[in-house]
Write an enzyme that holds these catalytic residues in place. Structure first.
Site, PDB file in Angstrom:
ATOM      1  N   HIS A 128      18.499 -59.718  23.845  1.00 47.51           N
ATOM      2  CA  HIS A 128      17.805 -58.635  23.124  1.00 47.51           C
ATOM      3  C   HIS A 128      18.479 -57.274  23.332  1.00 47.51           C
ATOM      4  CE1 HIS A 128      14.552 -61.260  21.996  1.00 47.51           C
ATOM      5  NE2 HIS A 128      14.183 -61.478  23.241  1.00 47.51           N
ATOM      6  N   ASP A 165      17.172 -69.881  22.417  1.00 50.36           N
ATOM      7  CA  ASP A 165      15.992 -69.218  22.986  1.00 50.36           C
ATOM      8  C   ASP A 165      14.918 -69.140  21.895  1.00 50.36           C
ATOM      9  OD1 ASP A 165      15.398 -67.109  25.477  1.00 50.36           O
ATOM     10  OD2 ASP A 165      14.386 -66.536  23.613  1.00 50.36           O
ATOM     11  N   HIS A 167      13.099 -66.786  21.119  1.00 47.78           N
ATOM     12  CA  HIS A 167      13.128 -65.475  20.462  1.00 47.78           C
ATOM     13  C   HIS A 167      14.457 -65.277  19.748  1.00 47.78           C
ATOM     14  CE1 HIS A 167      10.363 -65.006  23.976  1.00 47.78           C
ATOM     15  NE2 HIS A 167       9.610 -64.430  23.057  1.00 47.78           N
ATOM     16  N   ASP A 252      12.423 -71.133  26.601  1.00 46.19           N
ATOM     17  CA  ASP A 252      11.055 -70.722  26.253  1.00 46.19           C
ATOM     18  C   ASP A 252      10.542 -71.363  24.962  1.00 46.19           C
ATOM     19  OD1 ASP A 252      12.972 -69.141  25.017  1.00 46.19           O
ATOM     20  OD2 ASP A 252      12.139 -67.229  25.718  1.00 46.19           O
TER      21      ASP A 252
END
Ligand code: ZN
Length: 353
Positions: A128, A165, A167, A252
């Protein structure tokens, strides 16, 4: 370390626990204790590499001087909040520098075939982190910094970053979306944090087509993840022909994860790991490394870590035996169709198992 082209290089060190999370924060040191526990049965296959910090030059290939200064100047201070959920503690600059530097170091070793694969079990995570600001628990974009180092220091031309991931890796996408030399492919829950990663985000200018977003509704599991890898990621990667594959490896999307809403099981991660290794064998002489990103259930981190290690130590990499079916009306079929609308013209074999 001694060179051993049959071994898997590992960065895993208690110093990565010195980035101290505020009470109750999910990106906490215990995550790495779980990873370390999961690695114990595989130690004979692993060559441990001591962490080393990143040089400014390495970080500045991806981040602005102001970004580097913001992280550097947080050193020695407790309770820094770069944003609502991105924290710094006294040692966070030192730890983040070790995370980025060690990931570079492993990537170079894998690329030079000193080892046959790498696992950078580091924190804080990176995908991120934007050019000019930390974000989403991430301080430096470890995988992006490693990719740029491979190009700058070894002259590798084409690289692939596969980000599974849960995200979307906004920082990684933005680092390479103008650049046709780095293929960025992301599977992620959508709509979800950080809000980017829709299908039409496919790169900009010369980079059009080398950003591939595969946003998925909450509730997806092994069938959708493995099916998308088989039918979307593999054909795109084969055509692109990267010289090395770096996996932004969050766990995740695991079904136990408290942040993600996906249902990937241990068997799903094992199939994904086998498929990625087989892909790497076919396109880039098996130059493959995993860089830890998120994953907030300790059970998910353990199962995921074991899965990628099982995938790496298997005598032969194997694609999952049978193609995942994508019947009309299935979520997988809808996802493939939506992705094909954006990428199908460039990839005539898109969607085939
Ligand atoms: Zn994540």
């Amino acid at each position: 370390m001694t060179e051993d082209p049959t071994s898997i290089a590992l960065v895993e060190d208690t110093r990565f626990q010195d980035h101290r999370a505020p009470a109750g924060h999910p990106e906490r040191s215990e995550r790495l204790v779980a990873v370390s526990r999961a690695l114990e049965p595989y130690l004979e296959h692993l060559t441990r590499v001591a962490p080393r910090p990143a040089g400014d030059e390495e970080i500045l290939r991806v981040h602005s001087p102001e970004h580097l200064e913001a992280i550097t100047s947080s050193a020695g201070q407790s309770g820094t909040h770069f944003d609502a959920d991105t924290f710094g503690s006294e040692d966070s600059f030192a730890v983040a520098s070790l995370a980025a530097g060690s990931t570079v170091d492993l990537a170079l070793r894998v690329a030079k075939r000193e080892v046959r694969a790498g696992l950078s079990a580091i924190r804080p995570p990176g995908h991120h982190a934007e050019n000019d600001h930390p974000m989403g628990f991430c301080l430096f974009n470890n995988v992006a910094i490693a990719a740029r180092a491979l190009q700058a220091e070894l002259g590798l031309e084409k690289l692939m970053i596969l980000d599974w991931d849960v995200h979307h890796g906004n920082g990684t996408q933005h680092s390479f979306e103008h650049d046709p030399t780095v293929l960025y492919v992301s599977t992620h829950q959508y709509p979800f944090y950080p809000g980017t990663g829709a299908f039409p985000e496919a790169g900009i200018g010369a980079g059009l087509g080398t950003t591939v977003n595969l946003p998925m509704p909450a509730g997806c599991g092994d069938a959708e993840y493995v099916g998308l890898l088989q039918r979307a990621v593999v054909p795109i990667a084969r055509r692109f022909a990267p010289e090395m594959i770096l996996v932004s490896c969050g766990f995740d999307a695991h079904r136990d994860d408290p942040l993600g809403g996906m249902q990937v099981s241990a068997a799903g991660y094992l199939a994904m790991a086998g498929l990625v290794r087989a892909l790497a064998r076919d396109v880039c002489q098996e130059r493959l490394m995993y860089v830890l990103e998120g994953g907030y259930a300790l059970s998910g981190l353990e199962e995921g870590t074991r899965a990628i290690m099982d995938g790496l130590v298997a005598p032969e990499p194997t694609y999952p035996g049978t193609p995942i079916p994508a019947p009309p009306g299935s979520t997988l079929q809808a996802l493939i169709e939506a992705a094909a609308q954006v990428h199908g013209q460039r990839h005539p074999d898109f969607g085939a198992p």
